[in-house]
Design a protein around this motif. Structure first.
Motif, short mmCIF file in Angstrom:
data_model
loop_
_atom_site.label_atom_id
_atom_site.label_comp_id
_atom_site.label_asym_id
_atom_site.label_seq_id
_atom_site.Cartn_x
_atom_site.Cartn_y
_atom_site.Cartn_z
N LEU A 64 0.81 -1.23 0.00
CA LEU A 64 0.00 0.00 0.00
C LEU A 64 0.84 1.27 0.00
CD1 LEU A 64 -2.73 -1.08 2.58
CD2 LEU A 64 -3.11 -0.63 0.16
N GLY A 65 2.12 1.13 0.31
CA GLY A 65 3.00 2.30 0.36
C GLY A 65 3.56 2.71 -0.99
N LEU A 66 3.17 2.01 -2.05
CA LEU A 66 3.64 2.35 -3.40
C LEU A 66 2.46 2.72 -4.29
CD1 LEU A 66 6.26 -0.49 -4.09
CD2 LEU A 66 6.75 1.93 -3.65
N LYS A 67 2.70 3.65 -5.20
CA LYS A 67 1.72 3.98 -6.24
C LYS A 67 1.96 3.04 -7.41
CE LYS A 67 0.07 7.71 -9.20
NZ LYS A 67 0.25 9.12 -9.62
N LYS A 68 0.92 2.33 -7.83
CA LYS A 68 1.12 1.37 -8.91
C LYS A 68 1.41 2.09 -10.22
CE LYS A 68 -3.63 0.50 -10.55
NZ LYS A 68 -3.45 0.66 -12.00
N GLU A 92 -6.91 14.10 4.60
CA GLU A 92 -6.28 14.81 5.72
C GLU A 92 -4.76 14.93 5.57
OE1 GLU A 92 -7.88 14.41 10.05
OE2 GLU A 92 -8.23 12.51 9.01
N SER A 93 -4.13 13.79 5.31
CA SER A 93 -2.66 13.76 5.28
C SER A 93 -2.08 13.98 3.89
CB SER A 93 -2.15 12.42 5.81
OG SER A 93 -2.56 11.37 4.94
N GLY A 94 -2.90 13.75 2.86
CA GLY A 94 -2.41 13.84 1.48
C GLY A 94 -1.60 12.63 1.05
N VAL A 95 -1.58 11.58 1.89
CA VAL A 95 -0.76 10.39 1.63
C VAL A 95 -1.63 9.25 1.09
CG1 VAL A 95 0.74 8.63 2.68
CG2 VAL A 95 0.95 11.03 3.38
N LEU A 96 -1.13 8.57 0.08
CA LEU A 96 -1.81 7.44 -0.54
C LEU A 96 -2.03 6.32 0.48
CD1 LEU A 96 -2.62 6.49 -3.51
CD2 LEU A 96 -0.46 5.25 -3.50
N ASN A 97 -3.28 5.88 0.59
CA ASN A 97 -3.64 4.73 1.44
C ASN A 97 -3.27 4.91 2.92
OD1 ASN A 97 -4.56 3.25 -0.86
ND2 ASN A 97 -2.45 2.72 -1.34
N ALA A 98 -3.22 6.14 3.39
CA ALA A 98 -2.74 6.40 4.76
C ALA A 98 -3.54 5.64 5.82
CB ALA A 98 -2.79 7.91 5.05
N ILE A 106 11.19 13.44 3.07
CA ILE A 106 10.60 14.65 2.49
C ILE A 106 9.16 14.78 2.97
CG2 ILE A 106 12.00 14.84 0.38
CD1 ILE A 106 9.74 13.31 -1.10
N PRO A 107 8.61 16.00 2.94
CA PRO A 107 7.17 16.15 3.19
C PRO A 107 6.41 15.67 1.96
CG PRO A 107 8.14 18.28 2.64
CD PRO A 107 9.27 17.30 2.70
N VAL A 108 5.14 15.34 2.14
CA VAL A 108 4.35 14.83 1.02
C VAL A 108 4.24 15.86 -0.11
CG1 VAL A 108 2.09 15.55 1.96
CG2 VAL A 108 2.25 13.53 0.46
N SER A 109 4.37 17.14 0.22
CA SER A 109 4.29 18.19 -0.80
C SER A 109 5.41 18.09 -1.85
CB SER A 109 4.33 19.58 -0.15
OG SER A 109 5.53 19.72 0.60
N LEU A 110 6.52 17.44 -1.50
CA LEU A 110 7.63 17.28 -2.45
C LEU A 110 7.58 15.93 -3.18
CD1 LEU A 110 10.81 18.72 -0.66
CD2 LEU A 110 9.38 19.79 -2.42
N SER A 111 6.59 15.10 -2.83
CA SER A 111 6.51 13.77 -3.42
C SER A 111 5.68 13.79 -4.70
CB SER A 111 5.89 12.79 -2.42
OG SER A 111 5.62 11.56 -3.04
N GLU A 112 6.18 13.15 -5.74
CA GLU A 112 5.44 13.05 -7.00
C GLU A 112 4.32 12.02 -6.93
OE1 GLU A 112 8.17 12.30 -10.16
OE2 GLU A 112 9.31 14.14 -9.82
N THR A 113 4.44 11.07 -6.00
CA THR A 113 3.48 9.96 -5.92
C THR A 113 2.58 10.01 -4.69
OG1 THR A 113 5.06 8.58 -4.72
CG2 THR A 113 5.08 8.43 -7.13
N ALA A 114 2.97 10.79 -3.66
CA ALA A 114 2.27 10.83 -2.36
C ALA A 114 2.27 9.46 -1.68
CB ALA A 114 0.83 11.34 -2.52
N ALA A 115 3.22 8.60 -2.07
CA ALA A 115 3.27 7.23 -1.55
C ALA A 115 4.14 7.15 -0.30
CB ALA A 115 3.82 6.30 -2.63
#
Length: 301
Positions: free
Chosen positions: A14-18, A63-69, A128-137
């Motif tokens: 779940l921590g990866l964007k397919k 809330e968090s902006g994170v994939l599958n949080a 990094i913060p999620v704001s710098l992530s291209e995948t939000a994973a």
């Protein structure tokens, strides 16, 4: 290794964007894949424990902006309880992912056990913060999450923030050094950071020794090793989610990990991100398994 060895299987993806061509990331097959190449048999553990993971989804948490949080948090809590219940004192614990986000559950378990250090060996900093992530994973944010960077729902599970103190961490092997904003995050932290260039300059064995000195000088209760296989050179391990050309070789890996794995203060190691879907014949997995077994069992061929 004289200590009893336990293997924990955490087949979480779940921590990866397919990727577009994927149904889901193949890293969840990693424990079964390593078993196919006799990893479990040759390690001969005292126990094998497995915690099944939720089905894959692509749900961004608002809330968090994170994939599958939400699912990752629930699994991390189960994982922490599972480790706490099943680990034995003075055992060496091998945790097979899955993706890097299994570190959140391991970090929670260790926080409940005491004050631990972390040797973070990865081709990326994941800090990094999620704001710098291209995948939000979460697999690309896990070092940030466990040290308290990010939304409270991920960083402060059960009120335990931070799970690791920055000052007790070595982050080692990052080859993704082109993005200044990305690298600035870790440079401005209290984490001891050795990118690939600095790691070679400092020496692989010496970097391990320096970390062990930190653990001893701070009288930590122990330490944990994170090994993302993408820290290896692409020619040795292309079966990963985020490939990079440069990296370390198996000789470097042995020089660095041998003194760490055989320290009585080492709680264990987690192995992440090797994706069997990108190594259908085991071409890259076979030498990886051979080297890992030699390291853990302290054998030389």
């Amino acid at each position: 290794m004289k200590r009893d060895i336990n293997i924990f299987e955490f087949p979480l993806n779940l921590g990866l964007k397919k990727k577009e061509h994927e149904t889901e990331p193949g890293v969840r097959k990693l424990p079964d894949w390593l078993r196919k190449f006799d990893f479990h048999k040759k390690i001969n553990p005292q126990h094998i424990f497995r915690l099944e993971a939720p089905d894959y989804s692509m749900e961004i948490d608002q809330e968090s902006g994170v994939l599958n949080a939400v699912r990752i948090i629930e699994y991390a809590k189960e994982q922490a309880d599972f480790i706490s219940k099943n680990h034995a004192e003075d055992s060496f614990n091998i945790m097979l992912g899955g993706d890097c986000s299994i570190l959140i559950g391991a970090a929670l378990a260790l926080k409940k056990l005491g004050n631990f250090g972390l040797f973070y060996l990865d081709g990326h900093t994941d800090f990094i913060p999620v704001s710098l992530s291209e995948t939000a994973a979460a697999a690309g944010l896990d070092l940030a999450i466990i040290t308290g960077m990010g939304h409270e729902k991920l960083t402060n599970i059960q009120g335990l923030k931070p799970y690791f103190l920055e000052e007790n961490i070595f982050c080692v092997g990052n080859a993704e050094t082109d993005d200044e904003e990305y690298v600035a995050q870790i440079i401005n932290s209290d984490i001891q950071y050795f990118d690939l260039y600095e790691l070679r300059k400092n020496g692989f064995g010496k970097t391990a020794e320096d970390f062990l000195k930190l653990v001893n000088n701070k009288a930590l209760d122990g330490f944990f090793i994170h090994l993302d296989v993408d820290v290896l050179k692409d020619e040795l391990m292309p079966a990963v989610d985020s490939r990079m050309e440069d990296g370390i070789d198996y000789k470097n890996l042995r020089e660095m990990l041998k003194p760490l794995i055989h320290s009585p203060l080492c709680f264990g190691i987690q192995i992440t991100v090797l994706d069997p879907d990108y190594d259908e014949n085991g071409t890259y997995t076979k030498p990886f398994v051979k080297n890992l077994i030699q390291l853990i069992k302290n054998k030389e061929d």
